[in-house]
Design an enzyme around this catalytic site. Structure first.
Site, PDB file in Angstrom:
ATOM      1  N   GLY D 148       1.298  -1.375   0.100  1.00 58.29           N
ATOM      2  CA  GLY D 148       0.059  -0.015   0.226  1.00 58.29           C
ATOM      3  C   GLY D 148       0.882   1.027   0.284  1.00 58.29           C
ATOM      4  CB  CYS D 149       0.211   4.851  -1.439  1.00 64.75           C
ATOM      5  SG  CYS D 149      -1.501   4.791  -0.401  1.00 64.75           S
ATOM      6  CE1 TYR D 150      -1.651   8.230   4.345  1.00 68.84           C
ATOM      7  CE2 TYR D 150      -3.050   7.070   4.032  1.00 68.84           C
ATOM      8  CZ  TYR D 150      -2.783   7.971   4.178  1.00 68.84           C
ATOM      9  OH  TYR D 150      -3.397   8.881   3.698  1.00 68.84           O
TER      10      TYR D 150
END
Lengths: 346, 346, 346, 346
Positions: D148-150
């Site tokens: 994921g990005c986070y």
């Protein structure tokens, strides 16, 4: 009708003072100053004012100005303010200073974070103008140190926890985010549209932002003993707004519902603080253009930490709106007079 | 104190009506409706209102609503408006309709650009609510067709030229640009942040936008005979504002100075039209949040064309602000009551 | 491998040249200059380059630079370019000049719109570098006058109409809109984030923008005789992109379908011009970061006017991308080398 | 030449995969799918692709697709991915899954934060594709769970501290901020331009965001034992970018200089991690459009806390770029192939 001067009217807090005061039923702005633009109509600098405010910007001559007005707002950079405020006070004027010059009670601390103070004797006289914390003293004051934008959102966000001794004062972390108007109207490459737009960054990382001593001074008073916080400001690509996300460790278990109740009790009757219901959190978009401070609070069950989110419009509750709120108190007017307007959305 | 209903309160013009009316000294909003959100407090849909407007959104039942109010603002999509307006009128209410349903005097034209009109008999009764053009008739009206945003900026921009027969009516080209709030609050991919942000585009190219017949109707009246215009709308990545750049060919030589003088004379005394000095042109930023229409005009010496630039806030002078201006006139109140606030900048 | 200098590397077109050239398989940038920042690594001025381009910014010494490179891009303000270009040419270098200094063939016209030209004898030698119009001449050139951003979008938008004598040349109106990067990186209040954001305005109204003579020069050549246009630039609150909406009157009846077919034929095989199907119109968002020029065309049946909408990224096809396209042609490389990247969305 | 399918090509990560893969010298995209838009050319959904990628969107039929390609990128919502990935694997395809479906090693945890897993037996086989942490395992994998990005920004920001046991694992607070593209392309009121623009807010406050178990899984592995973090995401009014500001308490005194040195050593040779010099901190604007992760680190001397700031482009290093990096590794290609492009600025 109060006669009012806005000293330093060519910045963003200056024009916002003019916008707010224009609609204030008990105020007439009779003097505006700007060293840079003296001689020009203020509406040439801010065409938003065209047709409504036709005053000509004057040079900053405190004695002359004092003869024309009852109240002075100084919307100047730090240092520039303390060069003129003593004269206004000597002339018997009420002063609301929007700079940092009278916010710190301790001249030495001021010297450490800014520079040598020019009139430290006034620091004891100045009242830190956060009405939610010291309304009564403000009413008696003649010199108001109008709080900074970051401090306003942070202190209002933490006051209920500290007053009630609910958290470990060493655990406070404030991650704060501001719109670009907070950087002022100076012509700097860093604040050009293309430099700021479509980017997000931290600045002043590592505990070096000048609002820290101001926040700590007030939080320490609430806490009853000195404390230190971690504070990181960030720049958001938008005009207005501050949102502070505040982390702390409770001294004993507490639920989100209890915290919301505590906050609602603490701010009950406050005209400009809105405590959100459990599970709701503020957005700067919901306070834009208004004098509100919106606050949400919860507990992270997994780590036990309390998280407070606090939002203001940095130009209104974080500067010019709060300045007018202070003026109302100082001058015996209803506190919300001229300030009871709704946020503008979208 | 007028009791007022805002019908269709969950769109952007609805919430702007609430913002403006909240500060209006002679109005109490006593009813808000939303089919989609009936039963919810309006402040749950628009948290900007929290703590100030606590009305619960109702279903749209015209008869019931009529018993509770004096004036009705219908902030509905076209068609939805003409389904309920007749009932409000029958109940003797004053209606300001913000939709397109009563703007065109000719039912056939309405049918051509929209759909079959449901109550064409009301078109003759409705007054096109552009106060600068027909203040007196508005005062007597019970049904106001509140003008569209593009038409407001375009008609005010061209009125002085057409009234004075200064231009070739066949030469008019209107290149118009709008902020995104003009597209409404419907959940469409096209209006998502990432679709709109950092892009600029034309839409409705080729003379197909529904505001064209409305603009032409009013310009034709000013001109004394029918005319057709070229009109191209564009979408600007910003919340609010319309700027129309209007080109036309003068019938005889004219200077910029003469035009500015003409416009100033034509709009002399108008509370919300600001004609800019020669060489100055408007920005939507200078009218944001206000009821102003700012106009600049010049001549392109190289081609002889007249260029008018006209700017409004589409949500205020282009919708809700103008609606309140019309209500003031209809109800015998001072025209600027509750509307004399300054643009918000930045 | 071509050795290349980017002269004036601390502006937006400079950094964009570096971005594009970094990915160009036949180019090594070996020299970057900046008077303001000489001695600093270019990655200190533009941290996007960090870890990839570690060149140190040099002072602008044309003779010394010439010894190190084959091709020179001058990304300087006008005047600064003509002070150094002659030396580069004397040293036998190929020059792509991104300033306005060599775009006008007539020194007197240059003097009228800019200032006295310092080396008018070079104007005949310079080739106006719009590959779609004069690819073959560019291949033989040693000095390319890289077109302006507004001219690129406008000329490509109008060329098919003028070449085919379809329109009245006196009828042309160009309503153009630009992102803020077009205003450069100078520290001016007017270009601050808060001044530009959430506003839209016209500037240079009345036929006074310096790109006008450049546009007219090229359109007149296409037309076969001199013509004059109305041109109004506007500022859009976004980083990149130009969109030109172009109005003209056809000499005889023509349909949208015929126009689209004409444009497709005219630009058939062009690698960077995309003619959109009938009924589609471009958005700057769809060319952002790319060397494309997207064009849509139609007829307003109600007024008979032709409307062309043309969109580019002002920093790429309107400046640095086109400069590289010209370099490719001058140096005998495939025209699209290093330029065949897609727009970035969102 | 690898033949590649992009499954779910009508979202933002889909179009970004197409943009990146278009320029990849060893890849040919031969299949794109979209349930919603099947039958349309992908360039009708994303006009940026016009003239370059003319594939028609297909329905998602894993068996049929498998016959046409070597590698499959699944850019689908969670759940939709686990419905089709098993078939692709059975058909012997390499899969890079951009959804959350294979990121958590523990099916029960997946069930807790998402829903019941449909093929938990694949979780052990899936490799969490963060190349900086497990490059070698990725090379051998056939199913990559693309991070994921986070999590990407957070894990890269904290890895050096945890690997070296420098901090109290209970002290970690991650205050993260994302651009709007992270919210996807669904038609929701919350993501409309006017709802998001000019506002900043927290969401998922109190430890409820679904990226938390993913972050904690990886941090716990680095730490050698389970840990829990406080994580608050925020929405920034910009298209792209994630910035994580990470607070932690060191186990013993450490200086900023020592930390920078540690980070530089830790990421030495990493092609896409740029550790900034002491006193410098990243901005999302400096990584926009690129596969970089920029990291700055310091110590707040007043409180002793370590502060790490980490920035990525959420659509590139946080999704599609990292997916291509993983594909390169899986397929024995140079890791940076097709990914060595610079950020786009402005």
């Amino acid at each position: 009708m109060l006669k009012v001067a806005v000293v330093g009217a060519s910045g963003y807090t200056g024009v916002e003072l003019l916008r707010i005061l224009y609609a204030h039923p008990e105020v007439a702005v009779t003097c505006v100053t700007s060293e840079q633009n003296a001689g020009k109509p203020v509406s040439a600098v801010f065409p938003t004012l065209r047709g409504r405010i036709d005053l000509v910007l004057e040079n900053l001559e405190p004695a002359g100005i004092s003869e024309k007005v009852d109240v002075v707002f100084t919307a100047l950079p730090h240092k520039a303010a303390m060069e003129v405020v003593p004269t206004f006070l000597k002339m018997g004027k009420d002063v609301v200073d929007l700079s940092a010059d009278y916010r710190l009670r301790d001249a030495e601390t001021y010297g450490l974070w800014y520079e040598k103070h020019m009139n430290p004797e006034l620091l004891a006289q100045a009242v830190y103008g956060l009405p939610e914390l010291r309304r009564d003293v403000i009413r008696e004051a003649s010199l108001i140190a109008n709080p900074g934008c970051y401090p306003t959102s942070t202190i209002l966000g933490l006051a209920p926890l500290l007053k009630n001794k609910l958290i470990d004062p060493k655990s406070i972390i404030v991650d704060a985010k501001s719109g670009v108007s907070g950087a002022g109207r100076g012509a700097k490459v860093d604040n050009l549209y293309c430099e700021v737009n479509e980017g997000f960054k931290a600045y002043g990382v590592g505990g070096v932002h000048r609002h820290i001593p101001e926040i700590e001074q007030e939080l320490s008073l609430l806490n009853g003993s000195p404390l230190a916080i971690s504070f990181t400001p960030h720049l958001v690509p938008m005009d207005r707004g501050i949102l502070a996300t505040i982390y702390s460790t409770p001294l004993k278990g507490v639920t989100a519902a209890e915290l919301v109740e505590l906050y609602q009790a603490c701010y009950d009757g406050e005209p400009f603080v809105r405590v959100l219901p459990e599970g709701s959190f503020p957005s700067t978009a919901q306070v834009r253009g208004s004098n509100f401070c919106d606050i949400g609070v919860t507990v992270d069950k997994r780590t036990g930490r309390i998280i407070v989110v606090s939002a203001i419009d940095n130009v209104v509750k974080g500067a010019s709106g709060q300045a007018v709120q202070n003026m109302n108190l100082m001058c015996g007017l209803p506190e919300t007079l001229g300030l009871d307007f709704l946020p503008i959305f979208p």
